[in-house]
Design an enzyme around this catalytic site. Sequence first.
Site, short mmCIF file in Angstrom:
data_model
loop_
_atom_site.label_atom_id
_atom_site.label_comp_id
_atom_site.label_asym_id
_atom_site.label_seq_id
_atom_site.Cartn_x
_atom_site.Cartn_y
_atom_site.Cartn_z
N ASP A 7 34.17 25.48 30.16
CA ASP A 7 34.53 27.21 30.89
C ASP A 7 33.66 27.58 31.29
O ASP A 7 32.42 28.35 30.90
CB ASP A 7 35.48 28.10 29.40
N GLU A 68 37.88 24.35 33.27
CA GLU A 68 38.83 25.51 33.24
C GLU A 68 38.73 26.09 34.76
O GLU A 68 37.59 25.93 35.77
CB GLU A 68 38.23 26.28 33.21
N ASP A 141 33.01 31.77 24.92
CA ASP A 141 33.11 31.21 26.08
C ASP A 141 33.53 29.56 25.55
O ASP A 141 33.90 28.94 25.99
CB ASP A 141 32.29 30.80 26.65
#
Length: 182
Positions: A7, A68, A141
């Site tokens: 992420d 991501e 996260d």
Amino acid sequence: MRVLGIDPGLTRCGVGAVEGAIGRPLRLLAADAIRTSSDTELPQRLVAVERGIEEWLDEYDPDAVAVERVFAQHNLSTVMGTAQASGIALVCAARRGLPVATHTPSEAKAAITGNGRADKKQVGSMVARILGLDGPPKPADAADAVALAICHIWRGGAQARVAQAQQDFARKVELARRARGR
């Protein structure tokens, strides 16, 4: 299959390593965040993110990396930092010849919760439930990175099998053409 989910972010870059396969229990290997200080110059922050990702790649030796996909937000500086960290993650994986997939936040949320608009708490709860954990990985996260890894195992694995089947079919068609052309 072992997947490293990332992420991307400059202040906190979530990372999570998950192992498993479709239809089998998944296992969390580790989850955390690579942190950099906003007081540090951008080039040094990017180097710190790169080093952190390289350490995770060395330690967990994934079969694939799921990052991501950066999407437009209202805060341009946040988008820029996220895009830069994402680029670092993509380069680290590509340098090692690892397959890399990008998944949108809504894709990962839908895969984990069934709802592409789920909030962070719902995603964290489902990640914990899927992996049999007492609670979601921290920080948030890290939980998002784990969700990306799970999403890739569940979706990416199927996509990889379809791509392999298409390649196998194309190879057989070509062999048949060559055999007829003799």
